[in-house]
Design an enzyme around this catalytic site. Structure first.
Site, PDB file in Angstrom:
ATOM      1  CG  ASP A  90      -1.682  -1.327   1.228  1.00  0.00           C
ATOM      2  OD1 ASP A  90      -2.096  -1.558  -0.045  1.00  0.00           O
ATOM      3  OD2 ASP A  90      -2.367  -1.204   2.226  1.00  0.00           O
TER       4      ASP A  90
ATOM      5  CG  ASP B  58      -0.343   2.987   4.200  1.00  0.00           C
ATOM      6  OD1 ASP B  58       0.825   2.301   4.012  1.00  0.00           O
ATOM      7  OD2 ASP B  58      -1.227   2.675   4.316  1.00  0.00           O
TER       8      ASP B  58
ATOM      9  CD  GLU C 120       0.969  -0.705   8.817  1.00  0.00           C
ATOM     10  OE1 GLU C 120       1.083  -2.041   9.988  1.00  0.00           O
ATOM     11  OE2 GLU C 120      -0.221   0.310   8.676  1.00  0.00           O
TER      12      GLU C 120
ATOM     13  NE  ARG D  59      -5.399   0.913   6.643  1.00  0.00           N
ATOM     14  CZ  ARG D  59      -5.427  -0.073   6.684  1.00  0.00           C
ATOM     15  NH1 ARG D  59      -5.690  -0.252   5.556  1.00  0.00           N
ATOM     16  NH2 ARG D  59      -6.187  -1.107   7.968  1.00  0.00           N
TER      17      ARG D  59
END
Length: 894
Positions: A102, A104, A106, A330
């Site tokens: 992903d 982002d 994280e 997110r």
């Protein structure tokens, strides 16, 4: 052997989720191999995983070398080791590695950890996408980038910060408040928000006021009644709830009617009967649509409109994203891509006509400072949005509801403003020499605009709940006479601020800059799991345990729970993500201190003496002191003698703001409930009593104290042990107040011998166990459907149950949830309800769902990870019995 590159090796693509893996593989084709890391493969080491030679160094305390650049010690989980081994095997046959985790912090960190573990010798590229559609995936392959080291630094800093904060401060809370407590950079601030709101409610002083409502009917023309409310008396405004502060004092000069005043004035108005239209004012207005969803606003609306918890909403959104129905969930961005704007406008026109959209597309500017994390807003995926009716067959109920919510919000965000006109009418009447002014308002929408598609929900609000604005007013003229009927004086009392719900807490966290929207669900889950907060309906009620923890942090870790300081930490982490600050320098300042910050280490090293008793005490007026002890909250009441006190239990369902001095006095003065004698057991002759114990109500057969022997026992003789009294818990259908002697005798007869199996000559007994009522025949047990069967079941009925296949009824029932095949076993994954609660299974491996989670929380990704973790642990070790051998001594020769 032919050269692999000459033959054209495959490109290896690594994603986080097994669900994405299958979808993306279909879009990329045979030239690619798509595998999943199943989330994180490694993390900071726990204390048990730290090597012995490092335990006495700075690494031994946190798994972080704080003396050498805050270097973390990472370890691979058991599942991570297996995953890395599988990925390394696949990497041998690849000529390029695409890290598609992903986009982002994280996800970037997971990609970095994969690089550290795999050490690839082939070219590596970072592949990012915001929706799982064929076009988006193919575009992502064509537009790769390098790994963003600044994002990795920000995530690593966050992880190290949370470890330092959590381990140091939690150690203090465990010692001074109680085992099982903890503190965290964001969870503690969130808990404080809920506690502060409860403190406001506890300090709140209600004020009472009265007004008058009436129905008005025009004397001329069509008799169309409408509701009105008294607004002024002799030109002075009448008091409303918003005119009082939280102490019950007035904030401005208004007329406050008592009950007697209101009733007398109402009688005078009723006697006069006729009012005159003094003024009519019409004001046009417009309402604009809200922007499309961010992570935060989606969680809020899912809570308001769908009654979903933040955690549940995120789980459903995750499934929708992985199935390719929505874009990445997110995000802090409220911006839409050009193709999304075009799709939304086209669908709005198709559904509601050409006037439904403005001449120019609407643009929304993202509030996120982090340009590298500014994804598109949450919206339906694709260049043309699928309508909710078109996707119903592929989604479960919650997925359908959330998809429809996202679809409506996205369409409405590109639609025209709603236009309305609000008309306010003032009526005046002479009431026994006093001029009473009534007002009535009505709003008419002249153009619905975006409201055709969607209207944002509202959180609970304080003040006067008046919905009269929605009424339709008749045509009136100034000077026209209006009859007033059904005149009713009404009493009101001001109310405190409403408790937070999950939706309003998410909103407050975002407004204060505490945490990030992607973490809000886990924050709320933690404070619920820790027992700091419980849910009463939708409201979040803090426990007295939360009061103790927050009081400790406020008094001794003031900066760490300060809202502005917590928000500033988030801003600093964002700056690291943008490459504007350096990770090591920032951590040095946070931990060791600087001119602008004391430093965590200095705070912990200079705590001084902490009075645990004071931390766990809350005065309840001058009546008693609420204390939080090992077994929960209780009232410490001063005794009659100096220095003495007595303990009064506090009902567990009593909220802190409900424990007023009056309520405390009521609990103190309530008669102490003693043991109720039911009678004498007909067989043993012993007295039977019913009690309300710590673990619930039960009956007990009292055993008389053994008589003292006439002569002192001889030296070395065993002391007589009094027999243990028989006890039995009440059934859930029974009550302490209504149980009688016959029921108690039957309860004490358990476990009951039902009979003997004629085939095996084995005794069958009915017993009540930890997991409910059951039958037992040797080592074979069968669950009973109700507690009453323990007393009533016959031998024939018991034999019929044993004649059925074990768990046959459960095996025939449908699973609670069904998913696709497990990537390892290739068998479908199901969530079932077993004897010991719900569990996840692929037919071979079973994993019990942890306490605090429900089947609704389990997604395919979570299920796969649970099964993988269970396989990695291997089968439970069999209990081995060591046979004890005795060596006989040869007797000595005489």
């Amino acid at each position: 052997m032919a050269d692999r590159k000459a033959l054209g090796g495959k490109k290896l693509v690594i994603v986080e989720s097994p669900t994405k893996m299958r979808s993306i593989q279909g879009y990329l084709g045979d030239g690619y191999q798509v595998l999943s890391s199943v989330g994180h493969i490694r993390d900071l080491a726990d204390k048990k995983d730290i090597p012995a030679d490092l335990k006495k160094t700075s690494v031994g305390k946190y798994s972080i070398d704080i003396e050498n650049g805050f270097t973390p010690l990472y370890v691979e989980s058991e599942r991570g080791k297996k995953t890395v081994a599988e990925l390394k095997r696949a990497l041998k046959d690849a000529d390029e590695l695409l890290l598609a985790t992903d986009e982002d912090r994280e996800g970037e960190a997971i990609a970095w950890h994969l690089l550290q573990a795999l050490k690839p010798k082939v070219p590596v590229k970072r592949m990012v996408f915001h929706e799982i559609t064929k076009e988006a995936i193919q575009a992502a392959v064509e537009h790769t980038r390098d790994l963003d080291v600044a994002l990795v630094d920000a995530q690593e800093t966050r992880r190290i910060l949370d470890r330092l904060y959590g381990w140091d401060v939690s150690d203090v809370t465990r010692r001074k408040v109680g085992q099982g407590t903890s503190a965290g950079r964001v969870q503690s601030a969130a808990t404080r928000l809920v506690v502060d709101r409860e403190r406001e409610r506890m300090a709140f002083v209600s004020a009472s006021y009265w007004d008058i409502v009436a129905n008005a009917t025009p004397r001329d023309g069509a008799p169309q009644p409408f509701s009105t409310r008294l607004a002024r008396l002799d030109g002075a405004p009448l008091a409303r709830g918003t005119d009082f502060d939280d102490t019950g004092a007035l904030k401005k000069a208004v007329v406050v009617l008592s009950e007697d005043d209101a009733r007398a004035l109402g009688a005078a108005i009723e006697a006069a009967g006729i009012a005159t239209v003094a003024s009519i004012e019409a004001k046009p207005g417009t309402r604009s649509p809200k922007p499309p969803f961010t992570t935060s606003t989606m969680q809020q609306e899912a809570g308001r409109k769908l009654s979903m918890s933040a955690k549940h909403a995120m789980g459903v959104a995750q499934r929708l994203y992985e199935k390719g129905y929505i874009t990445y969930m997110r995000t802090d961005s409220i911006a839409l891509s050009a193709q999304a704007v075009a799709a939304a406008r086209a669908q709005a026109v198709a559904l509601y006509g050409d006037r439904a959209v403005p001449a120019s597309p609407r643009t929304y500017k993202s509030k996120s400072k982090n340009a590298q994390e500014a994804h598109e807003a949450i919206r339906p995926s694709g260049e043309e949005f699928r309508r909710p009716a078109d996707v119903a067959s592929g989604l479960d109920r919650d997925e359908q509801r959330l998809y429809e919510l996202i679809w409506k919000r996205t369409i409405a965000s590109q639609m025209s403003d709603a236009a309305y006109e609000t008309t306010t009418v003032v009526l005046e009447i002479d009431a026994d020499g006093r001029t009473a002014s009534f007002t009535a308002s009505g709003t008419v929408y002249t153009f619905k605009g975006f409201l055709e598609a969607y209207e944002e929900g509202r959180d609970e609000r304080r003040g006067d709940a008046d919905s009269s604005d929605d009424q339709s007013l008749p045509q009136l003229a100034v000077g026209q006479q209006v009859g007033l009927t059904e005149i009713e004086p009404k009493g009101h009392a001001t109310t405190p601020k409403p408790r937070y719900t999950e939706a309003s807490l998410v909103k407050a966290l975002e407004e204060k800059g505490i945490g990030r929207p992607s973490t809000f669900a886990s924050i709320i889950d933690v404070i619920l799991e820790r027992g700091y907060v419980t849910k009463r309906g939708q409201a979040l009620v803090p426990s007295w345990l939360a009061f103790s923890v927050v009081r400790l942090l406020e008094q001794h870790f003031t900066d760490l729970v300060d809202y502005d300081f917590t928000a500033a930490l988030e801003d600093d982490l964002d700056a690291i993500a943008r490459g504007e600050q350096q990770r090591v320098a920032w951590l040095n300042e946070f931990y060791f201190g600087s001119d602008r910050h004391v430093g965590l280490r200095n705070i912990v090293d200079n705590l001084g003496e902490i009075d645990a008793r004071a931390i766990n005490s809350t005065p309840i007026g001058d009546v008693a002191t609420l204390r939080f002890g090992r077994y929960g909250p209780y009232l410490d009441v001063p005794g009659e003698e100096e220095g003495s006190s007595r303990i009064v239990n506090v009902p567990p369902d009593l909220a802190p703001d409900e424990l007023t001095p009056e309520k405390a006095r009521e609990l103190i003065e309530a008669p102490v409930a003693g043991d109720r004698v039911l009678g004498v057991h007909p067989e043993t002759g012993r007295t039977i009593v019913v009690k309300d114990g710590r673990f619930g109500p039960y009956v007990q057969e009292l055993v008389p104290e053994p008589e003292e022997p006439a002569e002192p026992p001889k030296r070395g003789a065993k002391k007589a042990v009094a027999p243990k009294p028989r006890t039995a818990s009440l059934f859930t259908s029974m009550s302490v107040d209504t149980i009688d002697l016959d029921q108690a005798v039957r309860l004490l007869s358990l476990p009951r011998v039902v009979g003997v199996d004629p085939e095996t000559d084995t005794e069958i007994t009915a017993q009540n166990g930890r997991y409910g009522p059951y039958l037992k025949k040797g080592t074979d047990s069968r669950t009973l459907q109700s507690e009453q069967q323990l007393l009533d079941i016959t031998l024939e009925e018991a034999l019929a149950i044993y004649a059925q296949p074990k768990y046959g009824a459960r095996a025939a029932s449908s699973a609670l949830k069904e998913f696709d095949a497990d990537p390892v076993s290739g068998k479908p994954i199901k969530v079932k309800d077993g004897r010991f609660g719900p569990y996840v299974t692929d037919g071979t491996t079973n994993v019990t769902i942890p306490r605090g989670q429900t089947p609704d929380d389990i997604t395919f990704e979570i299920a796969v990870q649970m099964l993988a973790d269970k396989r990695a642990k291997g089968p439970a070790p069999k209990r081995t019995t060591t046979r004890r051998t005795t060596t006989r001594k040869t007797p000595a020769k005489k």
